[in-house]
Design an enzyme around this catalytic site. Sequence first.
Site, mmCIF file in Angstrom:
data_model
loop_
_atom_site.group_PDB
_atom_site.id
_atom_site.type_symbol
_atom_site.label_atom_id
_atom_site.label_comp_id
_atom_site.label_asym_id
_atom_site.label_seq_id
_atom_site.Cartn_x
_atom_site.Cartn_y
_atom_site.Cartn_z
ATOM 1 N N MET A 70 24.559 14.700 -1.289
ATOM 2 C CA MET A 70 25.446 14.601 -0.139
ATOM 3 C C MET A 70 24.733 14.969 1.152
ATOM 4 O O MET A 70 24.864 14.279 2.174
ATOM 5 C CB MET A 70 26.676 15.486 -0.338
ATOM 6 N N ASP A 90 16.725 23.328 3.190
ATOM 7 C CA ASP A 90 16.968 23.619 1.777
ATOM 8 C C ASP A 90 15.981 24.687 1.333
ATOM 9 O O ASP A 90 14.902 24.825 1.921
ATOM 10 C CB ASP A 90 16.791 22.349 0.921
ATOM 11 N N GLU A 112 29.329 23.664 -4.674
ATOM 12 C CA GLU A 112 30.720 24.104 -4.522
ATOM 13 C C GLU A 112 30.954 25.461 -5.183
ATOM 14 O O GLU A 112 31.782 25.627 -6.087
ATOM 15 C CB GLU A 112 31.651 23.041 -5.120
ATOM 16 N N LYS A 167 28.449 29.098 -0.331
ATOM 17 C CA LYS A 167 28.879 28.533 0.943
ATOM 18 C C LYS A 167 29.058 29.634 1.997
ATOM 19 O O LYS A 167 28.672 29.468 3.163
ATOM 20 C CB LYS A 167 30.171 27.741 0.758
ATOM 21 N N SER A 215 34.486 20.395 -1.135
ATOM 22 C CA SER A 215 35.354 19.493 -1.878
ATOM 23 C C SER A 215 36.738 20.078 -2.094
ATOM 24 O O SER A 215 37.705 19.337 -2.235
ATOM 25 C CB SER A 215 34.729 19.168 -3.248
ATOM 26 N N HIS A 231 35.297 16.428 4.943
ATOM 27 C CA HIS A 231 35.021 15.987 3.582
ATOM 28 C C HIS A 231 34.517 14.546 3.648
ATOM 29 O O HIS A 231 35.278 13.592 3.632
ATOM 30 C CB HIS A 231 36.289 16.095 2.733
ATOM 31 N N ASN A 245 40.836 15.372 -2.948
ATOM 32 C CA ASN A 245 40.476 15.978 -4.224
ATOM 33 C C ASN A 245 41.650 16.627 -4.934
ATOM 34 O O ASN A 245 41.604 16.793 -6.153
ATOM 35 C CB ASN A 245 39.329 16.970 -4.035
#
Length: 286
Positions: A17, A36, A92, A97, A118, A139, A189
Amino acid sequence: MTTTTQHRLAVIGAGSMGTGIATLATGRGIPVVLVDVSAEALATAERTVPTQRRLAQMMGSLSREAVPGTLTTTTSMSGIADCTAVVEAVTEIPETKAKVLAEAHQTTPEAVLISNTSAIPIDEQADAVARPDLLLGVHFMNPPYLISTAEVIRGPRTGQAAMDAAGALLDALGITQVVVGDGPGFVINRILQRSINEASRIVAEGIATPEAVDAAFQGCLGHTTGPLATADLIGLDNVVDTLRVLHERTGDAGYLPSELLLAKVEAGDLGRKTGRGFFDHATAGR
């Protein structure tokens, strides 16, 4: 916080993503700093972004004439200091997060913060940052460089300035915005993951094959893609993570991941990214 059209985007997380969002932004001429912890993931993203961008151009989602925005990759959060907006696109897991959002906010205290979650409520994540008014959810659909609509989640503490700044960014990305309220799973979702879970149970019970389930959704309901092909695209590990978030926050047993989903994740059959999920993608098109 800037609301001008001079965007510089930070994307945290170089998974599928995050790489897709970087593809979309650079394809629209917006410079991106991709962060990252894995240098290997960043090296892969550097190869993948131009390839995805060409695909989007071939399919008409991105202009062939546009000058691409620069892509800068780094393992250090300090590299995002001059960014106007931050999109977190990490796994997730609430704690992950929260950590990423806190670090990003400390580095860019005036930038709008966008969670590409999500299912985790935005107001829950807002506790991790000193300025909850700067945080909202977007999203993006997968792949974001081909799907031009996104669900925008305004949390109870999200400020209008952040909504305006994010809206300007999404306009520059060519994304149509559907603004919704906060809550576990939001709209897409909350419905989709339950459908995937039930579809997997139907397959496990022997009522229908994955092919039959998806054919029924496509032929009878007019869906472009059935729930199980969608699950393979999302990644079955991501589906399980999202279902767990939904179950923990709603208490609804319908969100408990099915045994078949758990078995596939345990076996490493995660969908398109591993070549096999509910369908065999390694031999597709042969």
